[in-house]
Design an enzyme around this catalytic site. Sequence first.
Site, PDB file in Angstrom:
ATOM      1  N   ASN A 212      10.172  13.202   2.775  1.00  0.00           N
ATOM      2  CA  ASN A 212      10.029  12.254   1.926  1.00  0.00           C
ATOM      3  C   ASN A 212      11.195  11.273   0.923  1.00  0.00           C
ATOM      4  O   ASN A 212      11.715  12.453  -0.067  1.00  0.00           O
ATOM      5  CB  ASN A 212       8.869  12.866   1.323  1.00  0.00           C
ATOM      6  CG  ASN A 212       8.449  11.673   0.259  1.00  0.00           C
ATOM      7  OD1 ASN A 212       7.453  11.608  -0.694  1.00  0.00           O
ATOM      8  ND2 ASN A 212       8.128  10.693   0.740  1.00  0.00           N
TER       9      ASN A 212
ATOM     10  N   GLU B  26      -4.133  -7.486   2.879  1.00  0.00           N
ATOM     11  CA  GLU B  26      -3.847  -6.434   3.169  1.00  0.00           C
ATOM     12  C   GLU B  26      -4.925  -5.644   4.858  1.00  0.00           C
ATOM     13  O   GLU B  26      -3.962  -4.916   5.140  1.00  0.00           O
ATOM     14  CB  GLU B  26      -4.215  -5.687   1.729  1.00  0.00           C
ATOM     15  CG  GLU B  26      -2.598  -5.202   1.067  1.00  0.00           C
ATOM     16  CD  GLU B  26      -3.364  -4.437  -0.129  1.00  0.00           C
ATOM     17  OE1 GLU B  26      -2.216  -4.130  -0.809  1.00  0.00           O
ATOM     18  OE2 GLU B  26      -4.795  -4.418  -0.490  1.00  0.00           O
TER      19      GLU B  26
ATOM     20  N   LYS C 288      -6.190  -8.463  -1.317  1.00  0.00           N
ATOM     21  CA  LYS C 288      -7.210  -7.213  -0.566  1.00  0.00           C
ATOM     22  C   LYS C 288      -7.225  -7.946   0.524  1.00  0.00           C
ATOM     23  O   LYS C 288      -7.280  -7.194   1.728  1.00  0.00           O
ATOM     24  CB  LYS C 288      -7.633  -7.224  -1.802  1.00  0.00           C
ATOM     25  CG  LYS C 288      -8.942  -5.927  -1.966  1.00  0.00           C
ATOM     26  CD  LYS C 288      -8.406  -4.963  -2.598  1.00  0.00           C
ATOM     27  CE  LYS C 288      -6.955  -4.597  -3.267  1.00  0.00           C
ATOM     28  NZ  LYS C 288      -6.401  -3.827  -3.154  1.00  0.00           N
TER      29      LYS C 288
END
Length: 599
Positions: free
Chosen positions: A98, A478, A475
């Site tokens: 990662n 997204e 929001k």
Amino acid sequence: MCGIIGYIGNKSAEIESVNLLKNLEYRGYDSAGVAVILDGEIKVTKAEGKIANLEQLIVSTGANIGIAHTRWATHGKPTEVNAHPHISDNNEWAVVHNGIIENFEMLKQEIETNSGVKFASETDTEVIPQMLEYLSTSHQSTISTFIHACNRLKGVFAIACINKNIPDTLFLAKRKSPLYVAINNDEIFVASDPICFVDKANEYYTLEDDEFCKVSLNCVEFYDINGNNIAKSTIDMKDFEQFKGKEQYPHFMLKEINETPTVLNRIMKTYRDSLGFGKITKEVMQDINKIVIVGCGTAYHAGLMGAKYIEKFVRIECNIYIASEFIYSNPIIDKRTLCIFVSQSGETADTLSAQELAKSKGALTVGLTNVLYSVLAKKVDIVLPVCAGPEIAVASTKAYTAQITILYMLARYLQNIKFNSLFDYIAQIDTLANLFTLPNLQPIQDLSKELVNQKSSFFIGKGFDYVSAEEASLKLKEITYINSSAHPAGELKHGFLALIEDGSYLFVIATDEALLDKTLNSAHEAFARGAKVVLITQLDVDTSKTNFVYKVLQQPKFDDELMPIVSIITFQLLSYYTSVAKGINPDQPRNLAKSVTVE
Ligand code: G6P
């Protein structure tokens, strides 16, 4: 932004690793993969897309050591070949990673030139197993090969790796990306987030930057960058007691919105006494002449709201920056600046870099974060806990509500300090926490059905409501992919009106009595050009002023200054139901990750 897992134990390594991995899917879901050691050989299974695709491919082979990965693609397309784990050319090493290896091109060239090895993928990560193979012969022990290889990497990494000749051991390394290890009686778990250890272990270790770990059932050893052994102590899992998965909810997002009242009560308990803002004393504030707030995404919007609260109540200059802009803007800060870094995860790379920069300029740094074991929490001078409990859905909801509540309380606290006043914000928030209820769902669900076929939508407000408009718009964007934008209500005439078409949805947030008329005037301008106006307010608006309004989403009444905490819930729910109505999984929208751990 990628999640990694390691497992050793008496259960099936494939099944156990993939089950653990499911807890990390919020970190990315472009591809997933698992590698185990079986009969002295490394066996890799990978799939494009979500972990469910990988799950269909895996079979339990009897292997009891494995590593696994869920990917948010940065270098290389989200294909199966680019999926982790990556293996060395001689099939001896398998690696999950990662982060980003910044010097991978240079290292790749060196390895290809000197060893003739050909890389199989486009990823930066593949350089790690190839480097391990390349360096194997020149080092005495496997751990020294591993440390040496990692020391040649520039960039950000959490790495878990296995070697087919040492089938009982996991090798781990960390620089800037998170990595944790938990040891049970007969099992070892490694993960990017200790949430994976819930119900599996009572304590865990945190790897710090440039630390390495070699772990088997018999022995766990930690090393520093020079290969010297280091002692570490464990951390109790008790902070995770509250995490109970999705429970009866179809999605984490809905569960997390519904947790808002619980979160507000938790904030009250934490901030009621001096534990909350106690370290930001009157003496500390006497030396401060400016406040700066930094964040990304939703956390940035929380910062925008915080800056408005602070300037209104404390009358001190408060500037707000997007973290990636802050880093490259040579910001005017010094030891008289209080810098607040807002981050749900506490691991957003840009926010962490911004904190480092502020610290290097002598500023007092405060972290408003939901993850108290995060890098941000460890780096700042003062931690303000967000108290939201684990937030899994990619789109932030309860953490945003908690952040703006705490920033409001902070502003009131600083106001009291500065002006020797006794404003009882604790009682005010206590009332909010006790009386808070979620809005009536029916009108929100009805509206969500209308939004399903919209290509775009618009949000306006003034003052605090403009910030709510920004967060509401984000929001919706997204998790529904509807192209939405937010504008200060007074700015419509400066370009925005050109976008309005017949039937465009315009959400008008008007919760401040003093700004109501001006806001409605702006809304009327959009209505005159064909917009369908949806009004969000708790005010008793004279119907003669709203006869052009298509729908009103009436809000419960609280003090005007608390309305941003209340009104945003309607938009979180509206986005949620629209997303579901469009057949999207709101917990895992496309091309988004919850933690953006690379710049
Ligand atoms: C990503 C997430 C957002 C979040 C932002 C900042 O974009 O999808 O939900 O607001 O990162 O994350 P942070 O953990 O720093 O608040």
